[in-house]
Design an enzyme around this catalytic site. Structure first.
Site, PDB file in Angstrom:
ATOM      1  N   GLU A 103       0.694  -0.852   0.102  1.00 16.17           N
ATOM      2  CA  GLU A 103      -0.185  -0.074   0.113  1.00 16.17           C
ATOM      3  C   GLU A 103       0.688   1.005  -0.310  1.00 16.17           C
ATOM      4  O   GLU A 103       2.535   1.381   0.500  1.00 16.17           O
ATOM      5  CB  GLU A 103      -1.166  -0.081   1.668  1.00 16.17           C
ATOM      6  CG  GLU A 103      -1.894  -1.184   0.902  1.00 16.17           C
ATOM      7  CD  GLU A 103      -2.307  -1.498   2.513  1.00 16.17           C
ATOM      8  OE1 GLU A 103      -2.051  -0.436   3.603  1.00 16.17           O
ATOM      9  OE2 GLU A 103      -2.313  -2.415   3.400  1.00 16.17           O
TER      10      GLU A 103
ATOM     11  N   LYS B 276       2.282   5.281   1.859  1.00 15.01           N
ATOM     12  CA  LYS B 276       2.438   5.090   2.244  1.00 15.01           C
ATOM     13  C   LYS B 276       1.462   6.773   2.681  1.00 15.01           C
ATOM     14  O   LYS B 276       2.978   7.604   1.932  1.00 15.01           O
ATOM     15  CB  LYS B 276       3.864   4.875   3.150  1.00 15.01           C
ATOM     16  CG  LYS B 276       3.943   5.504   4.732  1.00 15.01           C
ATOM     17  CD  LYS B 276       4.949   5.081   5.324  1.00 15.01           C
ATOM     18  CE  LYS B 276       5.158   4.674   6.703  1.00 15.01           C
ATOM     19  NZ  LYS B 276       5.615   7.022   7.421  1.00 15.01           N
TER      20      LYS B 276
ATOM     21  N   ASP C 291       1.555  10.336   3.690  1.00 16.69           N
ATOM     22  CA  ASP C 291       2.356  11.703   4.445  1.00 16.69           C
ATOM     23  C   ASP C 291       0.901  12.706   5.439  1.00 16.69           C
ATOM     24  O   ASP C 291       1.238  13.624   4.664  1.00 16.69           O
ATOM     25  CB  ASP C 291       2.860  11.994   4.168  1.00 16.69           C
ATOM     26  CG  ASP C 291       4.119  12.426   4.740  1.00 16.69           C
ATOM     27  OD1 ASP C 291       4.112  11.917   5.942  1.00 16.69           O
ATOM     28  OD2 ASP C 291       4.822  12.943   4.427  1.00 16.69           O
TER      29      ASP C 291
ATOM     30  N   TYR D  52      -7.031   2.161   6.413  1.00 18.24           N
ATOM     31  CA  TYR D  52      -6.325   0.803   5.640  1.00 18.24           C
ATOM     32  C   TYR D  52      -6.045   0.020   6.954  1.00 18.24           C
ATOM     33  O   TYR D  52      -5.921  -0.840   6.715  1.00 18.24           O
ATOM     34  CB  TYR D  52      -4.839   1.056   5.512  1.00 18.24           C
ATOM     35  CG  TYR D  52      -4.021   2.483   6.411  1.00 18.24           C
ATOM     36  CD1 TYR D  52      -4.076   1.675   7.178  1.00 18.24           C
ATOM     37  CD2 TYR D  52      -3.337   3.356   6.588  1.00 18.24           C
ATOM     38  CE1 TYR D  52      -3.365   2.296   9.138  1.00 18.24           C
ATOM     39  CE2 TYR D  52      -3.050   4.768   7.908  1.00 18.24           C
ATOM     40  CZ  TYR D  52      -3.084   3.848   8.605  1.00 18.24           C
ATOM     41  OH  TYR D  52      -2.358   4.134   9.853  1.00 18.24           O
TER      42      TYR D  52
ATOM     43  N   LYS E 214      10.599   3.297   2.910  1.00 15.02           N
ATOM     44  CA  LYS E 214      11.291   4.382   2.664  1.00 15.02           C
ATOM     45  C   LYS E 214      11.757   5.478   0.749  1.00 15.02           C
ATOM     46  O   LYS E 214      12.900   5.105   0.736  1.00 15.02           O
ATOM     47  CB  LYS E 214      12.383   5.523   3.804  1.00 15.02           C
ATOM     48  CG  LYS E 214      10.961   5.510   5.133  1.00 15.02           C
ATOM     49  CD  LYS E 214      10.497   6.637   4.943  1.00 15.02           C
ATOM     50  CE  LYS E 214       9.348   6.968   6.630  1.00 15.02           C
ATOM     51  NZ  LYS E 214      10.053   7.453   7.737  1.00 15.02           N
TER      52      LYS E 214
ATOM     53  N   CYS F 149      26.794  39.209  18.286  1.00 12.70           N
ATOM     54  CA  CYS F 149      25.280  38.602  17.883  1.00 12.70           C
ATOM     55  C   CYS F 149      24.803  39.168  17.356  1.00 12.70           C
ATOM     56  O   CYS F 149      25.446  40.231  17.436  1.00 12.70           O
ATOM     57  CB  CYS F 149      25.143  38.569  19.374  1.00 12.70           C
ATOM     58  SG  CYS F 149      23.182  38.525  19.403  1.00 12.70           S
TER      59      CYS F 149
ATOM     60  N   CYS G 124      22.078  41.245  19.709  1.00 10.86           N
ATOM     61  CA  CYS G 124      22.409  42.284  20.654  1.00 10.86           C
ATOM     62  C   CYS G 124      24.231  42.748  20.700  1.00 10.86           C
ATOM     63  O   CYS G 124      24.313  43.865  21.297  1.00 10.86           O
ATOM     64  CB  CYS G 124      22.340  41.430  21.969  1.00 10.86           C
ATOM     65  SG  CYS G 124      23.539  40.276  22.651  1.00 10.86           S
TER      66      CYS G 124
ATOM     67  N   CYS H 188      26.682  33.955  21.605  1.00 10.10           N
ATOM     68  CA  CYS H 188      26.932  35.027  21.845  1.00 10.10           C
ATOM     69  C   CYS H 188      27.399  34.904  23.543  1.00 10.10           C
ATOM     70  O   CYS H 188      26.764  34.179  24.555  1.00 10.10           O
ATOM     71  CB  CYS H 188      24.878  35.580  21.773  1.00 10.10           C
ATOM     72  SG  CYS H 188      25.058  37.375  22.567  1.00 10.10           S
TER      73      CYS H 188
ATOM     74  N   CYS I 264      20.899  38.752  26.759  1.00 17.06           N
ATOM     75  CA  CYS I 264      20.501  38.881  25.445  1.00 17.06           C
ATOM     76  C   CYS I 264      19.291  38.830  25.179  1.00 17.06           C
ATOM     77  O   CYS I 264      18.333  37.877  25.467  1.00 17.06           O
ATOM     78  CB  CYS I 264      21.173  37.324  24.318  1.00 17.06           C
ATOM     79  SG  CYS I 264      20.675  37.923  22.447  1.00 17.06           S
TER      80      CYS I 264
HETATM   81  S1  IVH Z   1       0.105   0.642   8.131  1.00 17.24           S
HETATM   82  C1  IVH Z   1       1.535  -2.168  11.314  1.00 17.24           C
HETATM   83  N1  IVH Z   1      -0.841   1.498   6.156  1.00 17.24           N
HETATM   84  O1  IVH Z   1       2.322   5.622   8.397  1.00 17.24           O
HETATM   85  C2  IVH Z   1       1.107  -0.765  11.101  1.00 17.24           C
HETATM   86  N2  IVH Z   1      -0.363   2.487   7.891  1.00 17.24           N
HETATM   87  O2  IVH Z   1       4.500   4.139  10.592  1.00 17.24           O
HETATM   88  C3  IVH Z   1       0.981   1.021  11.302  1.00 17.24           C
HETATM   89  N3  IVH Z   1       1.161   5.136   7.198  1.00 17.24           N
HETATM   90  O3  IVH Z   1       1.261   6.636  11.136  1.00 17.24           O
HETATM   91  C4  IVH Z   1       0.034   0.883  10.023  1.00 17.24           C
HETATM   92  N4  IVH Z   1      -0.094   5.068   5.255  1.00 17.24           N
HETATM   93  O4  IVH Z   1      -0.653   6.311   9.875  1.00 17.24           O
HETATM   94  C5  IVH Z   1      -0.213   1.494   7.628  1.00 17.24           C
HETATM   95  N5  IVH Z   1      -1.611   2.463   4.202  1.00 17.24           N
HETATM   96  C6  IVH Z   1      -0.647   2.240   5.012  1.00 17.24           C
HETATM   97  C7  IVH Z   1      -0.885   3.687   5.908  1.00 17.24           C
HETATM   98  C8  IVH Z   1       0.381   3.467   7.186  1.00 17.24           C
HETATM   99  C9  IVH Z   1       0.549   5.714   6.094  1.00 17.24           C
HETATM  100  C10 IVH Z   1       0.785   5.791   8.743  1.00 17.24           C
HETATM  101  C11 IVH Z   1       0.126   5.327   9.746  1.00 17.24           C
HETATM  102  C12 IVH Z   1       1.786   5.679  11.243  1.00 17.24           C
HETATM  103  C13 IVH Z   1       2.689   5.730   9.724  1.00 17.24           C
HETATM  104  C14 IVH Z   1       3.782   4.046   9.890  1.00 17.24           C
END
Ligand code: IVH
Length: 675
Positions: free
Chosen positions: A116, A118, A120, A229, A317, A411, A414, A429, A434
């Site tokens: 899925e 992720k 943000d 999710y 990531k 600084c 000041c 400083c 300050c």
């Molecule tokens: S699953 C172990 N699915 O990512 C289950 N999380 O570090 C953890 N997030 O803050 C959550 N998209 O809100 C899952 N498709 C997705 C996600 C997701 C974003 C975020 C989640 C959490 C962070 C997990």
């Protein structure tokens, strides 16, 4: 008349059904069949009808998404099961390592995955009883979050009730991500710029800020969206796979991100991650990676969780994104310890849909090492959460008109001399008075991990200093309501809030007070070590460097800095004034030795309390000499009960353990301390 209301009632329910249907088509199916204007038209018709016949209003009407009075604070909500975090993988190799780990534990390499995007945004949990939304909360610390029900209801993508004809478990907690679409974010920032307001750093901050509004009408102003999710908890239903869970969520009426896949092999998973790394900019929401989950839920159970990270999932990531822009100017920001922090003012540039205007330059050596000059074309990098960085300058673009930066020897605020000691990365400083340092020190003092004074932002602090209502942190505790009333835009309610916020902060435990002092190099964990070792400020103030550095985890540099802090007379004066104000300069354990008002008493906490989080309640009890344990026994003195307490309440009744609420707990501490 009777006929009129019948007709109105019929029309209202027809409109509601239509609106719900089109809402579903828009947010869940992503396939609207009518224009926004048409939707708005029907919506307004319903509003008018309900105004004319208020008796027709039902709580789950689409018109009731924005409702209720602004709250004073958020309730604490305990999640049905912990909201976990995720371990990271930064490349294909680390994904294969994940595959190897789980195959070994499961003793098979025939594992399939759900992948899925992720999103943000901000993680939330929304609870439905018999298919009706009853509660919503932020993730908080994973165990307890903040109740933001009214705010979540304003988000049209979150259903107020399940769709017709679907299963309705008695109770289900749905989890997902609230986010702000990039297009909406950019529009909002343009409007803010026009109105002279500072722009939001990124869509996630803007979404988080919107969710934390005490007035739901403010949340409703931002076009937040939602993807579901997972299911945190469900009564009387079970699922075999994550893919099945996603299907069920969609059936109930939740938007599920369409780009999830069922993958049979790790090679496909890796390819999926690489593909989205390239395509991420094509989406109207920000993603910072891909979540890879073991698809079978029985496998998930077998793999389990280590601390807060499940073994059955990993987050791939994306690396930070790069962009090229011009470094217009190098400026200095004076930190609370007086450090002259250089930062780059950039020609605004878009990186992954977000506009970057500044970047950190760390210190003088960084600028020299990278040979950065004002006017240079530079490459900047942004990775999710972190402050944008300058990777380097593009030499070929130099024109000879760039200016070398001279790190100041005074600084900038000041004008006192700034000194860089041997071995230090920064110049500081030298003026203890300050004003820039004073303000930063105050900001730190009241911040969340420190004294956590609610309702006291940077602008208010600045104003307090300007009006000479305070000179240093101890001044906060002498403020009267009349003083606060001098602040512009402070009214009866906000005055009372601020005064009570300051009063409440007095109960912060010793280690947080130590952290709040802002001693150089003393972060939260070092403050904890010092508090545990010395238990009292007096021996700490007298301690030599050797004793301080004998503590495991504290080196000579930190010890020297602590010693220096207490050598300075003005710091000792500050501590005296804070002590007089009633701040804790003694640890809970010390108070426990028969001294604290709750000494000798053991407490168990259950359910969500009106104002304290569980951690705060524990800190409070400990700071008053009491002890907190997690399970009930015959030794338990009191059960502190909040909302939805669970099985502990029953057990306490059986064991004849008295039950008290948060208020009684506070009164108990006070009553005893007056004896
Ligand atoms: S699953 C172990 N699915 O990512 C289950 N999380 O570090 C953890 N997030 O803050 C959550 N998209 O809100 C899952 N498709 C997705 C996600 C997701 C974003 C975020 C989640 C959490 C962070 C997990």
């Amino acid at each position: 008349m009777g006929r009129d209301i019948d007709r109105a009632s019929q029309r209202a329910s027809q409109l509601r059904q239509k609106l719900e249907h089109h809402n579903y088509r828009y947010h869940v199916l992503d396939d609207p069949v009518i224009s926004d204007e048409k939707y708005d038209h029907m919506f307004r018709e319903l509003v008018v009808l309900e105004q004319e016949y208020p008796e027709l209003v039902v709580s789950d009407s689409p018109t009731q998404r924005v409702g209720g009075e602004p709250q004073e604070r958020f309730q604490k909500v305990e999640h049905h099961a912990p909201m976990l975090s995720l371990g990271n993988a930064f490349n294909g190799e680390e994904l294969w390592a994940f595959h190897k780990r789980i195959s070994k534990l499961l003793e098979t390499d025939e594992v399939d995955f759900a992948t899925e995007l992720k999103i943000d945004g901000v993680a939330v949990a929304v609870t439905y009883e018999n298919g009706v939304l009853v509660r919503g909360a932020t993730r908080g610390n994973g165990l307890v979050g903040e109740g933001v029900t009214a705010n979540l209801k304003t988000i049209r993508a979150i259903p107020l009730k399940f769709r017709k004809g679907v299963s309705r478990p008695e109770i289900v907690e749905v989890r997902g991500e609230v986010y702000l679409p990039v297009s909406a974010f950019n529009r909002m920032n343009e409007e803010r710029a026009e109105a002279g307001q500072s722009p939001f750093a990124n869509p996630r901050n803007a979404a988080a800020g919107a969710l934390r509004q005490l007035d739901p009408r403010m949340t409703a102003l931002r076009p937040l969206a939602f993807f579901a999710y997972s299911i945190g908890y469900v009564a009387g239903m079970s699922f075999k796979t994550q893919i099945e869970v996603l299907k069920q969520l969609r059936e109930w009426g939740f938007p599920v991100n369409a780009h999830h896949r069922h993958q049979e092999a790790m090679a496909e998973v890796v390819q999926f991650c690489y593909d989205w790394e390239r395509k991420r900019d094509s989406l109207d929401y920000q993603i910072d990676g891909v979540v890879v989950k073991v698809n079978r839920l029985d496998y998930q159970d077998r793999l389990g969780v280590v601390s807060r990270d499940p073994r059955w999932a990993v987050s791939y990531k994306f690396p930070g994104q790069l962009a090229t822009t011009r470094l217009l100017e190098i400026r200095i920001n004076v930190g609370r310890s007086g450090a002259l922090n250089p930062y780059a003012v950039l020609e605004p540039v878009q990186v992954g849909g977000v506009t970057i205007r500044t970047a950190t330059l760390h210190n003088e050596d960084f600028i020299r090492r990278k040979d950065l000059r004002e006017g240079d074309v530079v490459v900047v990098k942004r990775a999710g959460d972190v402050i944008p960085q300058v990777v380097g300058s593009v030499r070929e673009k130099r024109t000879d008109r760039e200016r070398e930066f001279r790190y100041p020897d005074r600084c900038p605020v000041c004008k006192a001399p700034a000194i860089r000691a041997a071995g230090e990365a920064m110049a500081y400083c030298t003026n203890r008075q300050c004003p820039a340092q004073g303000l930063e020190a105050l900001k730190h003092f009241v911040s969340q991990g420190a004294m956590d004074v609610r309702g006291l932002g940077p602008q208010t602090l600045e104003k307090l200093l300007e009006l000479k209502l305070i000179q240093d942190p101890s001044g906060l505790y002498l403020l009267t309501e009349e003083d606060v009333a001098q602040l512009p835009s402070f009214k009866e309610k906000s005055i009372a809030n601020l005064v009570s916020g300051i009063e409440q902060s007095k109960s912060q435990p010793f280690h947080r007070v130590l952290f709040a002092l802002g001693i150089r190099h003393v972060g939260e964990s070092i403050a904890g070590l010092l508090a545990a070792h010395f238990a009292d400020i007096d021996p700490l103030m007298e301690a030599g460097e050797d004793e301080i550095s004998s503590i495991d985890g504290i080196g000579p540099e930190i010890a020297g800095s602590v010693r220096n802090y207490f050598m300075a007379e003005d710091n000792c004066g500050l501590i005296e004034r804070l002590r007089e104000a009633g701040i804790h300069f003694q640890s809970a354990q010390k108070a426990l030795k028969g001294e604290g008002p709750l000494a000798g008493k053991t407490f168990v906490i259950s359910g969500s309390l009106p104002t304290f989080s569980r951690a705060q309640a524990t800190e409070f009890i400990e700071s008053q000499g009491g002890k907190v344990t997690s399970s009930l026994s015959s030794k338990t003195g009191f059960l502190v009960v909040g909302e939805s307490p669970g099985s502990k309440l029953e057990k306490a009744k059986q064991l004849n353990i008295p039950q008290i609420g948060e208020e009684e707990l506070k009164t108990m501490a006070q009553a005893k301390s007056k004896l």
